[in-house]
Motif scaffolding. Structure first.
Motif, PDB file in Angstrom:
ATOM      1  N   GLN A  57      97.257 138.123  97.768  1.00 51.89           N
ATOM      2  CA  GLN A  57      97.883 136.908  98.268  1.00 51.89           C
ATOM      3  C   GLN A  57      98.326 137.106  99.715  1.00 51.89           C
ATOM      4  OE1 GLN A  57     101.158 136.043  95.706  1.00 51.89           O
ATOM      5  NE2 GLN A  57      99.904 135.857  93.870  1.00 51.89           N
ATOM      6  N   GLY A  58      98.416 136.014 100.436  1.00 48.16           N
ATOM      7  CA  GLY A  58      98.961 136.086 101.791  1.00 48.16           C
ATOM      8  C   GLY A  58     100.436 136.446 101.749  1.00 48.16           C
ATOM      9  N   SER A  59     100.883 137.081 102.802  1.00 48.14           N
ATOM     10  CA  SER A  59     102.265 137.575 102.864  1.00 48.14           C
ATOM     11  C   SER A  59     103.046 136.850 103.960  1.00 48.14           C
ATOM     12  CB  SER A  59     102.276 139.086 103.135  1.00 48.14           C
ATOM     13  OG  SER A  59     101.504 139.774 102.179  1.00 48.14           O
ATOM     14  N   CYS A  60     102.856 135.540 104.059  1.00 46.11           N
ATOM     15  CA  CYS A  60     103.450 134.789 105.177  1.00 46.11           C
ATOM     16  C   CYS A  60     104.966 134.865 105.186  1.00 46.11           C
ATOM     17  CB  CYS A  60     103.005 133.329 105.111  1.00 46.11           C
ATOM     18  SG  CYS A  60     103.410 132.497 103.577  1.00 46.11           S
ATOM     19  N   VAL A  61     105.574 134.867 103.981  1.00 45.80           N
ATOM     20  CA  VAL A  61     107.043 134.913 103.940  1.00 45.80           C
ATOM     21  C   VAL A  61     107.537 136.211 104.562  1.00 45.80           C
ATOM     22  CG1 VAL A  61     109.068 134.831 102.466  1.00 45.80           C
ATOM     23  CG2 VAL A  61     107.063 133.484 101.862  1.00 45.80           C
ATOM     24  N   GLY A  86     102.850 136.591  98.011  1.00 43.16           N
ATOM     25  CA  GLY A  86     103.626 135.363  98.079  1.00 43.16           C
ATOM     26  C   GLY A  86     105.052 135.580  97.591  1.00 43.16           C
ATOM     27  N   ASP A  87     105.898 134.626  97.921  1.00 40.01           N
ATOM     28  CA  ASP A  87     107.299 134.740  97.497  1.00 40.01           C
ATOM     29  C   ASP A  87     107.930 133.353  97.463  1.00 40.01           C
ATOM     30  OD1 ASP A  87     109.190 137.732  98.029  1.00 40.01           O
ATOM     31  OD2 ASP A  87     109.675 136.039  96.723  1.00 40.01           O
TER      32      ASP A  87
ATOM     33  N   PRO B  87      95.179 132.339 102.375  1.00 40.69           N
ATOM     34  CA  PRO B  87      96.033 131.948 101.251  1.00 40.69           C
ATOM     35  C   PRO B  87      97.345 132.704 101.309  1.00 40.69           C
ATOM     36  CG  PRO B  87      93.806 132.401 100.514  1.00 40.69           C
ATOM     37  CD  PRO B  87      93.865 132.794 101.944  1.00 40.69           C
ATOM     38  N   CYS B  88      98.401 131.986 101.486  1.00 41.94           N
ATOM     39  CA  CYS B  88      99.716 132.591 101.599  1.00 41.94           C
ATOM     40  C   CYS B  88     100.638 131.731 100.789  1.00 41.94           C
ATOM     41  CB  CYS B  88     100.168 132.707 103.043  1.00 41.94           C
ATOM     42  SG  CYS B  88      99.678 131.348 104.093  1.00 41.94           S
ATOM     43  N   THR B  89     100.643 132.017  99.495  1.00 40.49           N
ATOM     44  CA  THR B  89     101.235 131.082  98.558  1.00 40.49           C
ATOM     45  C   THR B  89     102.669 131.448  98.260  1.00 40.49           C
ATOM     46  OG1 THR B  89      99.075 130.968  97.561  1.00 40.49           O
ATOM     47  CG2 THR B  89     100.918 129.971  96.332  1.00 40.49           C
ATOM     48  N   ILE B  91     105.363 131.211  95.853  1.00 41.71           N
ATOM     49  CA  ILE B  91     105.299 130.845  94.445  1.00 41.71           C
ATOM     50  C   ILE B  91     106.431 129.891  94.148  1.00 41.71           C
ATOM     51  CG2 ILE B  91     105.356 131.721  92.088  1.00 41.71           C
ATOM     52  CD1 ILE B  91     104.402 134.411  93.242  1.00 41.71           C
TER      53      ILE B  91
END
Lengths: 197, 320
Positions: A57-61, A86-87, B87-89, B91
């Motif tokens: 998953q992307g780690s944008c947070v 993700g988070d 994809p940077c989900t 949750i």
């Protein structure tokens, strides 16, 4: 020998004519340069790019948190923060609590929270764009209008602008969450504010 | 009996006059406070802190592929199509309701609001691995006055390898001038700058330098009024938003004494900077606030006055 009178006169001459009290220094204010825009002007070379975490998953947070931490001169956080993928808001706050970090947040798309973040040069991480997290770097004034400056970790090296009212509406649609560290940001751009003449 | 006081020009009188001049020169040379001496010695740092310094560069706005400088989110629908995204989900919680852009979600969570406090003064140390740098760091951790000031300010330490230092401050504070101290207003305006050989030898001297510089900068603050801790956003008022009513409901803006630097809050919100160095709370209690030179001058004035009175008294007595 000299009379008492004469002696007194001579002593008076010696002590008289003392220099006047020094006048206080004359201080001249110097003009201040324009306010840095955005106020959280993290150098482009330090922008953290998004990455894929262990679960794909992307780690944008976490990229946003790291950009936020770098602005606070917290390189230790960047080095030690172990999370990726993700988070969501609750877990981010739990993780920051476990890390011992003080923070403030809103989940009501309260733009005054961002005003506070801007005024105190914090910036904030925000839910922005579909299923994405970015870093709010402050407000920018352009042509009499105010824009939110956003650092998107998918596009490091630049700040994206969105007009304030539209920004708040869209931010609400993305969840209206924002969080900032409550700690000292890096110092403002110093300038010479006065000179002594 | 002779009643008149006659002063004859003699070698002795000339000698007295020369001694007077020499003594005055010696006294003032030893005690003269040159207000700008510390700043003159700081010139290498202050010269870099020019009012129009161009450390700041206009950030690159917009896409690197030469798209126009416009907001890139004209509408929600366009956003979905425009942004190719890894994809940077985040949750989402299971119970999160679907929201429209203009919908007002029901507040269902406790919101932590930051205390509304004024922006803070800033202290920055620029240190390396030398003994002097470590001593400077130690002062801020051990000296009570510096510790107190540090607790009221934003405090940062930069080293030569710090990336923020290299990209933002290296041209203002060169490594050759380490260790260095910057004391800044919340907007970055300098209050005090000292580095290299100008840095004082003790913590108490640094404290006095900071205090003196602070007083100098306060003397010009009337010409540079800034609204630093007003809760007025300006923009909201232009929209006719009832700021005060909303603020009372959602954001506590009444300042508790802990929010104020010296334990007492100003009664108005004119934006004046709060006092950091309050003489009433300092350890220096004095009847008369004067520097050494002023005290010597006062003393000499007193002696001259006393002698003059004595002489006048003698003359009057002789005449009577």
């Amino acid at each position: 020998m000299y009379s008492f009178q004469t002696i007194l006169t001579l002593l008076l001459i010696v002590t008289a004519g003392c220099a006047e009290l020094t006048s206080p220094p004359v201080v001249k204010p110097l003009p201040a340069p324009p306010r840095e825009q955005p106020i959280c002007n993290l150098p482009a070379s330090l922008h953290v790019r998004n990455w894929l975490g262990p679960e794909g998953q992307g780690s944008c947070v976490h990229a946003s948190l790291k950009n936020h931490a770098l602005w606070h001169n917290d390189f230790a956080f960047v080095a030690k923060w172990p999370y990726g993928d993700g988070d969501y808001a609750t877990r981010i706050r739990e993780r920051l609590d476990a890390f011992g970090y003080d923070y403030a947040y809103t989940e009501r798309y309260d733009s005054r929270f961002l005003d506070w973040c801007d005024r105190n040069r914090h910036g904030a991480i925000i839910w922005w764009k579909p299923a994405h997290c970015c870093t709010f770097m402050g407000w920018v004034e352009r042509d009499g209008r105010q824009y939110a400056a956003i650092l998107d970790n998918n596009y490091p090296g630049k700040f994206e602008l969105t007009e304030r009212e539209q920004f708040v509406r869209l931010w609400a649609g993305y969840g209206g969450f924002a969080l900032c560290f409550v700690k000292s940001p890096t110092i403002a751009r110093p300038f010479k504010s006065y000179e002594v003449q | 009996m002779e009643r008149d006081v006659r002063i004859k020009l003699s070698l002795g009188l000339v000698t007295i006059a020369v001694m007077h001049a020499v003594l005055l020169a010696l006294v003032f040379t030893a005690l003269h406070f040159t207000p700008d001496s510390q700043h003159r010695d700081n010139r290498p740092l202050l010269d870099n802190l020019s009012a129009n310094d161009t450390l700041y560069r206009e950030p690159t706005i917009g896409a690197p592929m030469a798209t126009p400088l416009n907001p890139i989110h004209p509408a929600l629908e366009e956003v979905k199509h425009q942004i190719p995204c890894i994809p940077c989900t985040p949750i989402a919680p299971v119970n999160q309701p679907a929201r429209l852009p203009l919908a007002i979600p029901a507040p269902s969570v406790t919101i932590a609001q930051p205390a509304v406090s004024p922006p803070r003064y800033q202290i920055a140390l620029f240190v390396d691995s030398t003994t002097r740098s470590q001593a400077l760091l130690n002062w801020w951790n051990t000296d009570p006055q510096l510790q107190s000031l540090k607790s009221k300010c934003d405090f940062q330490v930069y080293t030569p390898t710090n990336s923020l230092y290299r990209t933002r401050y290296a041209n203002l504070v060169p490594i050759e001038q380490f260790p260095a101290v910057l004391f800044l207003r919340p907007d970055g305006g300098h209050i005090h700058a000292a580095g290299g050989n100008v840095l004082p030898a003790t913590a108490s001297e640094l404290w006095k330098d900071l205090q003196a510089s602070y007083e100098l900068s306060r003397s010009v603050q009337s010409a540079q009024t800034q609204v630093l801790h007003s809760a007025d956003s300006g923009l909201l008022r232009e929209r006719g938003y009832n700021w005060d009513a909303a603020i009372q409901q959602q954001l506590p803006i009444t300042q508790s004494p802990e929010d104020c630097l010296d334990g007492s809050c100003p009664t108005d919100n004119s934006g004046r900077l709060l006092p950091l160095f309050d003489r009433s709370t300092s350890n220096n209690q004095a009847v008369l606030w004067a520097n050494a030179q002023e005290i010597v001058t006062f003393g000499l004035f007193a002696i001259a006055g006393l002698l003059g009175c004595m002489l006048l008294g003698v003359v009057i007595l002789r005449r009577t």
